[in-house]
Design a protein around this motif. Structure first.
Motif, PDB file in Angstrom:
ATOM      1  N   ALA A  68     -20.115   9.874  14.005  1.00 56.28           N
ATOM      2  CA  ALA A  68     -19.968   8.482  14.460  1.00 56.28           C
ATOM      3  C   ALA A  68     -21.032   7.588  13.821  1.00 56.28           C
ATOM      4  CB  ALA A  68     -20.044   8.405  15.977  1.00 56.28           C
ATOM      5  N   LEU A  69     -22.270   8.067  13.772  1.00 58.30           N
ATOM      6  CA  LEU A  69     -23.328   7.279  13.149  1.00 58.30           C
ATOM      7  C   LEU A  69     -23.083   7.096  11.649  1.00 58.30           C
ATOM      8  CD1 LEU A  69     -26.553   8.595  14.940  1.00 58.30           C
ATOM      9  CD2 LEU A  69     -25.571   6.298  15.085  1.00 58.30           C
ATOM     10  N   LEU A  70     -22.631   8.150  10.984  1.00 58.15           N
ATOM     11  CA  LEU A  70     -22.342   8.038   9.547  1.00 58.15           C
ATOM     12  C   LEU A  70     -21.182   7.082   9.292  1.00 58.15           C
ATOM     13  CD1 LEU A  70     -22.837  11.723   8.349  1.00 58.15           C
ATOM     14  CD2 LEU A  70     -24.247   9.727   7.780  1.00 58.15           C
ATOM     15  N   LEU A  71     -20.145   7.147  10.131  1.00 55.66           N
ATOM     16  CA  LEU A  71     -19.029   6.205   9.995  1.00 55.66           C
ATOM     17  C   LEU A  71     -19.504   4.780  10.246  1.00 55.66           C
ATOM     18  CD1 LEU A  71     -16.109   8.145  11.747  1.00 55.66           C
ATOM     19  CD2 LEU A  71     -16.342   7.622   9.300  1.00 55.66           C
ATOM     20  N   GLY A  72     -20.373   4.622  11.239  1.00 58.93           N
ATOM     21  CA  GLY A  72     -20.934   3.301  11.525  1.00 58.93           C
ATOM     22  C   GLY A  72     -21.742   2.771  10.355  1.00 58.93           C
ATOM     23  N   SER A  92     -34.570   6.882  20.448  1.00 59.28           N
ATOM     24  CA  SER A  92     -33.390   6.571  19.632  1.00 59.28           C
ATOM     25  C   SER A  92     -32.332   5.836  20.435  1.00 59.28           C
ATOM     26  CB  SER A  92     -32.772   7.858  19.070  1.00 59.28           C
ATOM     27  OG  SER A  92     -33.673   8.530  18.261  1.00 59.28           O
ATOM     28  N   ILE A  93     -32.052   6.308  21.638  1.00 57.25           N
ATOM     29  CA  ILE A  93     -30.996   5.696  22.440  1.00 57.25           C
ATOM     30  C   ILE A  93     -31.406   4.309  22.906  1.00 57.25           C
ATOM     31  CG2 ILE A  93     -31.478   6.520  24.790  1.00 57.25           C
ATOM     32  CD1 ILE A  93     -28.079   6.681  23.131  1.00 57.25           C
ATOM     33  N   LEU A  94     -32.681   4.130  23.224  1.00 57.61           N
ATOM     34  CA  LEU A  94     -33.144   2.795  23.610  1.00 57.61           C
ATOM     35  C   LEU A  94     -33.028   1.817  22.436  1.00 57.61           C
ATOM     36  CD1 LEU A  94     -36.317   3.621  25.743  1.00 57.61           C
ATOM     37  CD2 LEU A  94     -34.137   2.703  26.563  1.00 57.61           C
ATOM     38  N   VAL A  95     -33.458   2.246  21.276  1.00 60.57           N
ATOM     39  CA  VAL A  95     -33.379   1.389  20.080  1.00 60.57           C
ATOM     40  C   VAL A  95     -31.921   1.076  19.759  1.00 60.57           C
ATOM     41  CG1 VAL A  95     -33.783   1.326  17.574  1.00 60.57           C
ATOM     42  CG2 VAL A  95     -35.580   2.125  19.111  1.00 60.57           C
ATOM     43  N   PHE A 133     -24.020  -7.693   9.850  1.00 60.42           N
ATOM     44  CA  PHE A 133     -23.968  -6.409   9.155  1.00 60.42           C
ATOM     45  C   PHE A 133     -25.303  -6.027   8.542  1.00 60.42           C
ATOM     46  CE2 PHE A 133     -19.413  -7.598   9.096  1.00 60.42           C
ATOM     47  CZ  PHE A 133     -18.958  -6.537   9.880  1.00 60.42           C
ATOM     48  N   ASN A 134     -26.056  -6.985   8.059  1.00 61.33           N
ATOM     49  CA  ASN A 134     -27.385  -6.699   7.522  1.00 61.33           C
ATOM     50  C   ASN A 134     -28.294  -6.182   8.636  1.00 61.33           C
ATOM     51  OD1 ASN A 134     -29.236  -6.634   5.318  1.00 61.33           O
ATOM     52  ND2 ASN A 134     -30.260  -8.388   6.250  1.00 61.33           N
ATOM     53  N   TYR A 135     -28.247  -6.862   9.775  1.00 57.99           N
ATOM     54  CA  TYR A 135     -29.044  -6.447  10.934  1.00 57.99           C
ATOM     55  C   TYR A 135     -28.650  -5.036  11.378  1.00 57.99           C
ATOM     56  CZ  TYR A 135     -30.638  -6.286  15.758  1.00 57.99           C
ATOM     57  OH  TYR A 135     -31.218  -5.896  16.936  1.00 57.99           O
ATOM     58  N   LEU A 136     -27.352  -4.793  11.495  1.00 55.96           N
ATOM     59  CA  LEU A 136     -26.876  -3.492  11.947  1.00 55.96           C
ATOM     60  C   LEU A 136     -27.178  -2.382  10.943  1.00 55.96           C
ATOM     61  CD1 LEU A 136     -23.465  -4.403  13.564  1.00 55.96           C
ATOM     62  CD2 LEU A 136     -25.395  -3.328  14.700  1.00 55.96           C
ATOM     63  N   PHE A 137     -27.125  -2.692   9.655  1.00 57.12           N
ATOM     64  CA  PHE A 137     -27.372  -1.665   8.645  1.00 57.12           C
ATOM     65  C   PHE A 137     -28.751  -1.044   8.831  1.00 57.12           C
ATOM     66  CE2 PHE A 137     -28.976  -0.319   4.468  1.00 57.12           C
ATOM     67  CZ  PHE A 137     -28.051   0.680   4.204  1.00 57.12           C
ATOM     68  N   TRP A 138     -29.765  -1.886   8.932  1.00 58.33           N
ATOM     69  CA  TRP A 138     -31.123  -1.360   9.077  1.00 58.33           C
ATOM     70  C   TRP A 138     -31.320  -0.687  10.426  1.00 58.33           C
ATOM     71  CZ3 TRP A 138     -33.179  -0.395   4.774  1.00 58.33           C
ATOM     72  CH2 TRP A 138     -32.873  -1.174   3.668  1.00 58.33           C
ATOM     73  N   LEU A 159     -29.596   2.712  10.284  1.00 54.59           N
ATOM     74  CA  LEU A 159     -30.353   3.617   9.431  1.00 54.59           C
ATOM     75  C   LEU A 159     -31.569   4.200  10.170  1.00 54.59           C
ATOM     76  CD1 LEU A 159     -29.789   4.539   6.589  1.00 54.59           C
ATOM     77  CD2 LEU A 159     -31.319   2.771   5.760  1.00 54.59           C
ATOM     78  N   VAL A 160     -32.306   3.354  10.862  1.00 51.45           N
ATOM     79  CA  VAL A 160     -33.480   3.806  11.619  1.00 51.45           C
ATOM     80  C   VAL A 160     -33.052   4.793  12.704  1.00 51.45           C
ATOM     81  CG1 VAL A 160     -35.229   3.045  13.286  1.00 51.45           C
ATOM     82  CG2 VAL A 160     -34.924   1.803  11.138  1.00 51.45           C
ATOM     83  N   VAL A 161     -32.017   4.457  13.443  1.00 51.59           N
ATOM     84  CA  VAL A 161     -31.556   5.334  14.528  1.00 51.59           C
ATOM     85  C   VAL A 161     -31.039   6.650  13.955  1.00 51.59           C
ATOM     86  CG1 VAL A 161     -29.814   5.608  16.334  1.00 51.59           C
ATOM     87  CG2 VAL A 161     -31.120   3.492  16.167  1.00 51.59           C
ATOM     88  N   PHE A 162     -30.288   6.601  12.870  1.00 55.83           N
ATOM     89  CA  PHE A 162     -29.779   7.828  12.267  1.00 55.83           C
ATOM     90  C   PHE A 162     -30.927   8.746  11.850  1.00 55.83           C
ATOM     91  CE2 PHE A 162     -28.459  10.458   8.695  1.00 55.83           C
ATOM     92  CZ  PHE A 162     -27.376  11.122   9.264  1.00 55.83           C
ATOM     93  N   ILE A 163     -31.947   8.198  11.237  1.00 54.63           N
ATOM     94  CA  ILE A 163     -33.097   9.008  10.806  1.00 54.63           C
ATOM     95  C   ILE A 163     -33.803   9.615  12.017  1.00 54.63           C
ATOM     96  CG2 ILE A 163     -35.397   8.889   9.742  1.00 54.63           C
ATOM     97  CD1 ILE A 163     -34.127   6.818   7.761  1.00 54.63           C
TER      98      ILE A 163
END
Length: 154
Positions: free
Chosen positions: A19-23, A99-102, A120-125, A128-132
């Protein structure tokens, strides 16, 4: 009950990772094409957020039932020296809670970007942070912190 929840939690990690990768992929494509962030996008990112929240609740229940976590908190002075017990008693829960809070904050705040190209720019970063954070906190079979099988069926 504990073993069943552990199996569900282990399987759900794959759902969360996918789900995170698709996002991330969706956000990257839309960001690259300079698309406008709409309420439809927000709805789907909210669905991903709910998947993560379900995994989080399962993890919290496991946290209260886990013998390893109980061992960590009952002998905390000694347990911080044991890599595996410290990981499951402190590091994994702390990083996943963070992670869940962020992630919840990011998705909630993205609502203000509806009907703009900045969403989309805001969500991208944020994604990425949450995925890591999530990826390094999972006990993978190749993890230097502690290992668990990639699929748990016991």
């Amino acid at each position: 009950m504990f073993q069943n929840l552990l199996i569900i939690h282990s399987i759900m990690r794959w759902v969360v990772i996918v789900a995170l990768l698709l996002g991330i992929g969706s956000v990257f494509i839309n960001k690259s094409q300079k698309n406008i962030y709409t309420s439809k996008h927000y709805f789907w990112f909210n669905v991903i957020k709910h998947l993560l929240n379900i995994q989080f609740v399962i993890g919290l229940i496991i946290l209260t039932k886990s013998p390893m976590v109980q061992a960590f908190w009952s002998q905390i002075n000694q347990a911080v020296k044991w890599r595996e017990i410290r990981f499951f008693g402190l590091e994994h829960p702390f990083m996943m809670i963070l992670s869940i809070l962020v992630f919840n904050f990011i998705i909630h705040k993205s609502k203000k970007f509806i009907n703009s190209t900045k969403g989309f720019n805001y969500l991208f970063w944020g994604y990425l942070v949450v995925f890591i954070l999530v990826f390094i906190s999972i006990p993978w079979s190749f993890s230097p912190f502690t290992t668990r099988p990639l699929f748990r069926f016991f």
